[in-house]
Design an enzyme around this catalytic site. Sequence first.
Site, mmCIF file in Angstrom:
data_model
loop_
_atom_site.group_PDB
_atom_site.id
_atom_site.type_symbol
_atom_site.label_atom_id
_atom_site.label_comp_id
_atom_site.label_asym_id
_atom_site.label_seq_id
_atom_site.Cartn_x
_atom_site.Cartn_y
_atom_site.Cartn_z
ATOM 1 N N ASP A 14 0.833 -1.210 0.000
ATOM 2 C CA ASP A 14 0.000 0.000 0.000
ATOM 3 C C ASP A 14 0.867 1.260 0.000
ATOM 4 O OD1 ASP A 14 -2.036 -1.941 0.446
ATOM 5 O OD2 ASP A 14 -1.764 -1.732 2.612
ATOM 6 N N GLU A 194 -11.182 -0.819 -3.834
ATOM 7 C CA GLU A 194 -10.476 -0.198 -2.711
ATOM 8 C C GLU A 194 -9.257 0.557 -3.226
ATOM 9 O OE1 GLU A 194 -9.366 -3.544 -0.258
ATOM 10 O OE2 GLU A 194 -7.615 -4.023 -1.476
ATOM 11 N N HIS A 258 -3.071 -1.181 -5.347
ATOM 12 C CA HIS A 258 -3.031 -0.204 -4.263
ATOM 13 C C HIS A 258 -1.965 0.849 -4.559
ATOM 14 C CE1 HIS A 258 -4.556 0.714 -0.133
ATOM 15 N NE2 HIS A 258 -3.703 1.693 -0.400
ATOM 16 N N ARG A 292 4.947 -8.072 -0.400
ATOM 17 C CA ARG A 292 4.398 -7.138 -1.374
ATOM 18 C C ARG A 292 5.299 -5.904 -1.330
ATOM 19 N NH1 ARG A 292 -1.810 -6.484 0.128
ATOM 20 N NH2 ARG A 292 -0.914 -6.553 2.235
#
Length: 333
Positions: A14, A194, A258, A292
Site C-alpha cells: 500500500d 479499494e 493499491h 508485497r
Amino acid sequence: MENLKNPIVLQRADPFVYKHHDGFYYFTGSHPSYDRIILRRAEHLNDLYDAEEHAIWHKHSNGPQSHLIWAPEIHRVNGKWYIYYAAAPDDNIDDNTFNHRMFVIENEADNPLEGEWKEKGEIDTGWSTFALDATTFEHNGIQYYVWAQQDINVTGHSNIYIAEMENPWTLATPPVLLTKPELPWEIKGFWVNEGPSVLIRNEKVFITYSASATGIDYCMGLLTSDAKADLLNPNSWTKSSEPVFESYSPNKQYGPGHNCFTVSEDGSSDILVYHARNYTEIVGDPLYDPNRHARAQEITWDENDNPVFGIPVSDERWTPDTTTILTTENSSE
C-alpha cells in the site's frame, strides 16, 4: 525517462509517495507487522530503498486503533501534514469483513519527521461499517476525500465513495458512491473496490482503484471525469470496462495494485507507485506474507490524453526469498 530500479522499497505494501517542495520524496506504506506508521524520505525515488525508516506513530494498546494498522497516506493540506490510515479494534472478521475505521493524525512542523503527530480522531462518514484506504485531493478550491467502505445493502466488501471536506478531519457533504465491484475482474476471490488514488491531468480527473482478492487476481481499474464536471455527481464519471494494470507473469509480477501517483524529479513525468509480489505460491494467510514490495514506473499518455500504465516491469534489485520481516538495517544485500 526516470531510471527507476524496482523494488523501490521492500516489504511495504500500500505504498504512498509525496514529493514535497523541499525536494524530498516522503514515503509511507503498510508495515507488515501492522502495528505502526512509518516514514522515509529521500531526494531520489531509488534512494528510498535504503533510506532510514522512522516509526512516527504506534498502535494503541486497546480500543479502536489497537489492531491492523493499514494503508497510511501522507498529505499536505493548508500548510500542515496529515496522515490518513485505517485501524481496527481486533483481528476479527465479522460479516465477512474486518472491522476497520479511518483515522487521521496532524503535524504542524515543516519536516514531518520532526514535530509532534496529534490524533484528530476518526473520520465520520455518516455510517459505521468497514472503511479504509482514504485519500484526499484539492481541485478548483475544494478539498475532496475519497475512500473505500462497505454498504451492507450492496453486494461485496467495499465500494469507492467521494465527499467534500469541511476540514482535513471532517466531511462537509454526504458520501457519494462512485463505483462498486460488479465486473468479472472486480469480483475474483472477493468483491472489492479499494485503494483509490487521484491524478489530475489534461483537463480530466482520474481515480484509479484496486479490485478482487490480493493475490494474482488483484488489479487496477480506472474512473474518469471531465475536470470541469461536478465530481459529486456519479454521472460525471466513466468506469473503464477492463483493468488498466494487472499481473504479468513473464516479468514475475503478480497482484499489482493499491497505487499512488508522484512525479519525476524534474516534474516532467508522472510516476505510478504500486505494490506487487514476484511469486504466486503463498503459504498461509496472504495478509501475513510480507513480500508485497513497493514499485514505481513512468506513465505514458495515449492520443486521447488518457494514462497508459503498461505492464508491471521486472525487478532489478534483490528481494527476499523468505517470509521473514526484514528490519531496515538488513533490507538490502
